[in-house]
Motif scaffolding. Structure first.
Motif, PDB file in Angstrom:
ATOM      1  N   LYS A 104       0.851  -1.193   0.000  1.00 34.63           N
ATOM      2  CA  LYS A 104       0.000   0.000   0.000  1.00 34.63           C
ATOM      3  C   LYS A 104       0.879   1.232   0.000  1.00 34.63           C
ATOM      4  CE  LYS A 104      -0.479   0.572   4.948  1.00 34.63           C
ATOM      5  NZ  LYS A 104      -1.330   0.916   6.028  1.00 34.63           N
ATOM      6  N   LYS A 105       0.301   2.338  -0.325  1.00 35.09           N
ATOM      7  CA  LYS A 105       1.065   3.577  -0.373  1.00 35.09           C
ATOM      8  C   LYS A 105       1.069   4.241   0.994  1.00 35.09           C
ATOM      9  CE  LYS A 105       2.031   7.458  -3.240  1.00 35.09           C
ATOM     10  NZ  LYS A 105       3.450   7.318  -3.328  1.00 35.09           N
ATOM     11  N   GLY A 106       2.247   4.418   1.560  1.00 42.18           N
ATOM     12  CA  GLY A 106       2.384   5.122   2.831  1.00 42.18           C
ATOM     13  C   GLY A 106       2.646   6.593   2.573  1.00 42.18           C
ATOM     14  N   THR A 107       3.068   7.300   3.591  1.00 44.59           N
ATOM     15  CA  THR A 107       3.407   8.711   3.445  1.00 44.59           C
ATOM     16  C   THR A 107       4.670   8.844   2.592  1.00 44.59           C
ATOM     17  OG1 THR A 107       4.832   8.775   5.386  1.00 44.59           O
ATOM     18  CG2 THR A 107       2.473   9.203   5.744  1.00 44.59           C
ATOM     19  N   ALA A 108       4.963  10.043   2.157  1.00 41.87           N
ATOM     20  CA  ALA A 108       6.171  10.287   1.360  1.00 41.87           C
ATOM     21  C   ALA A 108       7.414   9.893   2.152  1.00 41.87           C
ATOM     22  CB  ALA A 108       6.237  11.751   0.932  1.00 41.87           C
ATOM     23  N   ALA A 109       7.451  10.205   3.444  1.00 38.19           N
ATOM     24  CA  ALA A 109       8.599   9.862   4.284  1.00 38.19           C
ATOM     25  C   ALA A 109       8.750   8.347   4.387  1.00 38.19           C
ATOM     26  CB  ALA A 109       8.437  10.478   5.672  1.00 38.19           C
ATOM     27  N   LYS A 165      20.209  -0.936  14.603  1.00 39.11           N
ATOM     28  CA  LYS A 165      19.081  -0.347  13.890  1.00 39.11           C
ATOM     29  C   LYS A 165      19.496   0.896  13.133  1.00 39.11           C
ATOM     30  CE  LYS A 165      17.007   2.522  17.532  1.00 39.11           C
ATOM     31  NZ  LYS A 165      15.777   2.721  18.291  1.00 39.11           N
ATOM     32  N   GLY A 166      18.620   1.283  12.230  1.00 33.65           N
ATOM     33  CA  GLY A 166      18.765   2.536  11.525  1.00 33.65           C
ATOM     34  C   GLY A 166      17.720   3.509  12.046  1.00 33.65           C
ATOM     35  N   VAL A 167      18.168   4.716  12.339  1.00 38.61           N
ATOM     36  CA  VAL A 167      17.236   5.794  12.676  1.00 38.61           C
ATOM     37  C   VAL A 167      17.325   6.781  11.523  1.00 38.61           C
ATOM     38  CG1 VAL A 167      16.605   7.611  14.295  1.00 38.61           C
ATOM     39  CG2 VAL A 167      17.541   5.439  15.157  1.00 38.61           C
ATOM     40  N   PHE A 168      16.282   6.764  10.705  1.00 45.34           N
ATOM     41  CA  PHE A 168      16.214   7.649   9.553  1.00 45.34           C
ATOM     42  C   PHE A 168      15.704   9.007  10.018  1.00 45.34           C
ATOM     43  CE2 PHE A 168      16.063   3.459   7.790  1.00 45.34           C
ATOM     44  CZ  PHE A 168      16.765   3.553   6.596  1.00 45.34           C
ATOM     45  N   LYS A 169      16.343  10.055   9.511  1.00 48.23           N
ATOM     46  CA  LYS A 169      15.987  11.418   9.848  1.00 48.23           C
ATOM     47  C   LYS A 169      15.543  12.111   8.564  1.00 48.23           C
ATOM     48  CE  LYS A 169      17.562  11.566  14.165  1.00 48.23           C
ATOM     49  NZ  LYS A 169      16.784  12.070  15.298  1.00 48.23           N
ATOM     50  N   ILE A 170      14.314  12.622   8.592  1.00 49.96           N
ATOM     51  CA  ILE A 170      13.775  13.306   7.424  1.00 49.96           C
ATOM     52  C   ILE A 170      13.361  14.709   7.855  1.00 49.96           C
ATOM     53  CG2 ILE A 170      11.972  13.313   5.670  1.00 49.96           C
ATOM     54  CD1 ILE A 170      11.994  10.237   5.875  1.00 49.96           C
ATOM     55  N   LYS A 171      13.985  15.708   7.229  1.00 47.94           N
ATOM     56  CA  LYS A 171      13.748  17.121   7.575  1.00 47.94           C
ATOM     57  C   LYS A 171      12.279  17.474   7.341  1.00 47.94           C
ATOM     58  CE  LYS A 171      16.035  21.288   7.968  1.00 47.94           C
ATOM     59  NZ  LYS A 171      16.819  21.494   9.159  1.00 47.94           N
ATOM     60  N   ILE A 172      11.715  18.155   8.317  1.00 43.79           N
ATOM     61  CA  ILE A 172      10.318  18.575   8.219  1.00 43.79           C
ATOM     62  C   ILE A 172      10.262  19.915   7.522  1.00 43.79           C
ATOM     63  CG2 ILE A 172       8.275  19.218   9.542  1.00 43.79           C
ATOM     64  CD1 ILE A 172       9.290  17.288  11.720  1.00 43.79           C
TER      65      ILE A 172
END
Length: 148
Positions: free
Chosen positions: A12-17, A141-148
């Motif tokens: 399914k399609k999630g959010t862009a992030a 783990k990976g902690v992904f950071k996506i600028k708001i």
């Protein structure tokens, strides 16, 4: 806060992030990546690979972020994460350089995070990670950071 199965996100399609993280995971194996900071799109999108052994909650701290979404993906192991909404916590000093807000308070939710799941934290979410489920276990783990 959102907990999502990676498998369900693929159908399914999630959010862009969420889609950005899923695309990255298709061509990168977090378990084989070196610890540290890995730029993907400069300061706008990167992943921090971290490793630690889970422990008692008293040895972990609360945190929140203002400038980035935090998306946690376990490569190996399992950890318990406490969550609370920022409005129900006591906030103090904000460290802008690290995008880290000091927090005190109590847990409202408990999440057991394991491989094949995405856990998304928004600015209104506080979290305390690295808590043992039953026994102290190594986690990568990976902690992904996506600028708001």
């Amino acid at each position: 806060m959102e907990l999502i199965s990676i498998k369900s996100l693929q159908s399914k399609k999630g959010t862009a992030a969420q889609q950005k993280v899923l695309e990255y995971l298709k061509s990168h194996d977090l378990a084989s990546m070196e610890k540290g900071h890995h730029p993907i799109h400069g300061d706008d999108f990167f992943v921090n690979i971290i490793e630690y052994t889970t422990t008692d909650e008293d040895h972990r701290i609360w945190e929140a972020h203002k400038s980035y979404l935090d998306i946690h993906v376990i490569a190996t192991g399992i950890e318990r994460i406490y969550h609370s909404f920022i409005e129900n916590m006591e906030t103090s000093k904000y460290h802008a350089q690290e995008d880290y807000l000091e927090i005190e308070g109590s847990k409202e939710n408990i999440i057991d995070l394991s491989p094949n799941q995405l856990l998304v934290f928004y600015p209104e979410d506080t979290h305390k990670t690295g808590i043992k489920v039953k026994n102290n276990l190594p986690v990568k783990k990976g902690v992904f950071k996506i600028k708001i």
